[in-house]
Design a protein around this motif. Structure first.
Motif, short mmCIF file in Angstrom:
data_model
loop_
_atom_site.label_atom_id
_atom_site.label_comp_id
_atom_site.label_asym_id
_atom_site.label_seq_id
_atom_site.Cartn_x
_atom_site.Cartn_y
_atom_site.Cartn_z
N GLY A 1 18.81 7.52 -7.36
CA GLY A 1 18.29 6.84 -8.55
C GLY A 1 18.03 7.82 -9.44
O GLY A 1 18.20 9.36 -9.04
N ASP A 2 17.56 7.56 -10.89
CA ASP A 2 16.93 8.74 -11.90
C ASP A 2 15.61 8.93 -10.99
O ASP A 2 15.21 10.18 -11.56
N ALA A 3 15.13 8.46 -10.41
CA ALA A 3 13.88 9.00 -9.31
C ALA A 3 13.95 8.13 -8.02
O ALA A 3 14.67 6.96 -8.18
N ALA A 4 13.13 8.46 -7.21
CA ALA A 4 13.14 7.99 -5.82
C ALA A 4 11.74 7.88 -5.23
O ALA A 4 11.44 9.21 -5.49
N CYS A 5 11.14 6.91 -4.75
CA CYS A 5 9.86 6.94 -4.39
C CYS A 5 9.83 6.89 -2.78
O CYS A 5 10.41 5.81 -2.22
N PHE A 6 9.01 7.35 -2.18
CA PHE A 6 8.82 7.51 -0.77
C PHE A 6 7.52 7.17 -0.47
O PHE A 6 6.52 7.72 -0.96
N SER A 7 7.09 6.24 0.48
CA SER A 7 5.61 6.38 1.22
C SER A 7 5.95 7.07 2.65
O SER A 7 7.06 7.10 3.02
N LEU A 8 4.91 7.83 2.81
CA LEU A 8 4.92 8.69 3.78
C LEU A 8 3.69 8.33 4.77
O LEU A 8 3.21 8.92 5.54
N ASN A 9 3.40 7.22 4.87
CA ASN A 9 2.10 6.49 5.57
C ASN A 9 2.48 6.50 7.08
O ASN A 9 3.69 6.87 7.35
N PRO A 10 1.24 6.11 7.81
CA PRO A 10 1.70 6.54 9.22
C PRO A 10 2.70 5.81 9.99
O PRO A 10 3.25 5.98 10.95
N MET A 11 2.95 4.50 9.37
CA MET A 11 4.10 3.78 9.87
C MET A 11 5.33 4.02 9.59
O MET A 11 6.29 3.42 10.26
N LYS A 12 5.89 4.76 8.71
CA LYS A 12 6.99 5.34 8.29
C LYS A 12 7.80 6.13 9.07
O LYS A 12 7.13 6.62 9.90
N VAL A 13 9.01 6.15 8.88
CA VAL A 13 9.88 7.27 9.92
C VAL A 13 9.52 8.38 9.80
O VAL A 13 9.13 9.49 10.64
N PHE A 14 9.10 8.92 8.55
CA PHE A 14 8.44 10.51 8.36
C PHE A 14 7.15 10.08 8.03
O PHE A 14 6.80 9.56 6.75
N ALA A 15 6.24 10.46 8.61
CA ALA A 15 4.65 9.78 8.39
C ALA A 15 3.75 10.91 8.52
O ALA A 15 3.72 11.95 9.48
N ALA A 16 2.86 10.61 7.55
CA ALA A 16 1.60 11.70 7.64
C ALA A 16 0.51 10.88 8.70
O ALA A 16 0.85 9.90 9.19
#
Ligand SMILES: *Cc1c(COP(=O)(O)O)cnc(C)c1O
Length: 368
Positions: A177-192
């Motif tokens: 995309g022109d921009a892309a957004c990721f959540s990095l919350n604990p449930m995601k595959v790459f997680a904080a």
């Protein structure tokens, strides 16, 4: 003797080496004491941008903030329409509404992602942005969506929250995309280990404005350019994410293996996720479809297997949106009552998956 529960998700950090690495990362932040926009934030931004083949990355405090700030950088506001799929986590629609714009809900295809032809039909002179979601960790038909966005002069923003590490035609999620957004919350595959998000783009002006929007619209400590919120990424979360970045490929490889085990055992009994040879999903969820969804879920849960209905309502059918929700989504309506997510996290073993499949077999054989 009841057998151990197969958890839908297991976020505990019990492996001693993983725990040690994360604690060391925290400890380094304690030593330098720059808790806000510390060096780990810049380092994470650099590493994630490079990994996804992007020029810029801006760390923010959640995936929701990533979407909200990004929409605002593209000038989205009152009077504008943003086309999103009817099926996603509610944050996708909320970000549009909180930017002051109107979400317009497109239908989904059998891949559970936004249907490009439905999205195209919903374009009006008010449409400003096309915001597909890579649902379940499968990248949308970005070739078609890019073509439509370009032809109609729309910005294309990926909600890639569920798809970190997924690929399509060799290209990673977040690179389209022109921009892309990721959540990095604990449930995601790459997680904080708490709230976190990041935005990727190749445009310097967008990256710069995101940097302003994530800190109250401030360009420096003195001047506020535009009203905004405080949505910076914590240094501690960035440090934890950096310590985990090296594990992401192994996590995805394991999830893909689990998906392949399920595919093999479940084919013909329930609808399993389809993946063409050009797609490499990251399996944020392993989502099956069956008209017996609710009974199957109860059957599994009574036998110690946690299964989840991820988004039980389509976004336009939520109380917050159902009055006058704009869009068309017959296929989403048909599918919504049939989707069920099976446990598919990377800590599961082959025998766990086997046990789940055995129970599904029994269910369809009519066992009680
Ligand atoms: C998780 C998620 C978000 C929101 O992310 P948060 O970090 O929880 O704010 C947005 N969109 C999708 C598709 C998501 O799965």
């Amino acid at each position: 003797m009841p057998r151990k529960t197969i958890r839908f998700m297991d976020l505990r950090i019990q492996d001693p080496r993983a725990r040690k690495r994360l604690l060391e990362a925290v400890s380094r932040v304690f030593r330098h004491g720059v808790f806000l926009l510390g060096p780990e934030v810049a380092e994470l931004e650099k590493r994630v941008a490079a990994r996804c083949g992007r020029k810029f990355a801006v760390g923010v405090s959640s995936g929701t903030d990533a979407l909200l700030f990004t929409l605002k950088t593209f000038g989205v506001g009152p009077g504008d329409e943003v086309i999103i799929p009817a099926l996603s986590w509610i944050a996708t629609a909320n970000a549009v509404a909180m930017a002051g714009a109107r979400p317009v809900f497109a239908d989904i295809g059998d891949d559970l992602n936004i249907s490009p032809s439905s999205a195209e039909r919903l374009i009006t002179p008010r449409t400003k942005v096309l915001m597909p979601v890579h649902y379940t960790g499968k990248i949308c038909a970005m070739e078609d969506l890019s073509r439509i966005a370009r032809a109609r002069g729309l910005a294309l923003i990926e909600d890639a929250s569920q798809a970190f590490g997924a690929r399509r035609g060799g290209r990673p999620a977040g690179s389209f995309g022109d921009a892309a957004c990721f959540s990095l919350n604990p449930m995601k595959v790459f997680a904080a280990c708490g709230e976190a998000g990041i935005v990727l783009t190749d445009r310097a002006d967008i990256a710069e404005r995101l940097g302003v929007l994530r800190y109250n619209g401030m360009v420096n400590r003195e001047t506020c350019l535009e009203p905004s919120l405080n949505g910076r990424l914590d240094t501690l979360q960035a440090a934890l994410l950096l310590a985990r970045l090296g594990d992401v490929d192994a996590i995805i490889a394991k999830r893909r293996k689990i998906a392949a085990w399920y595919d093999e055992r479940l084919k013909g009994k329930v609808g399993t996720p389809r993946q063409s040879s050009k797609e490499q999903d990251c399996y944020y969820t392993y989502t099956i479809r069956t008209p017996e969804r609710d009974r199957l879920k109860a059957f599994l849960e009574a036998r110690g297997v946690e299964a989840r209905v991820r988004d039980p309502y389509l976004m336009p059918e939520q109380p917050a949106y159902r009055r006058g929700a704009k869009g068309e989504f017959p296929n989403a309506k048909r599918l919504a009552g049939r989707l069920l997510c099976l446990p598919a996290h990377e800590k599961l073993s082959r025998s766990d998956v086997s046990r789940v499949c055995g129970l599904i077999d029994r269910f369809f054989e009519g066992a009680d």
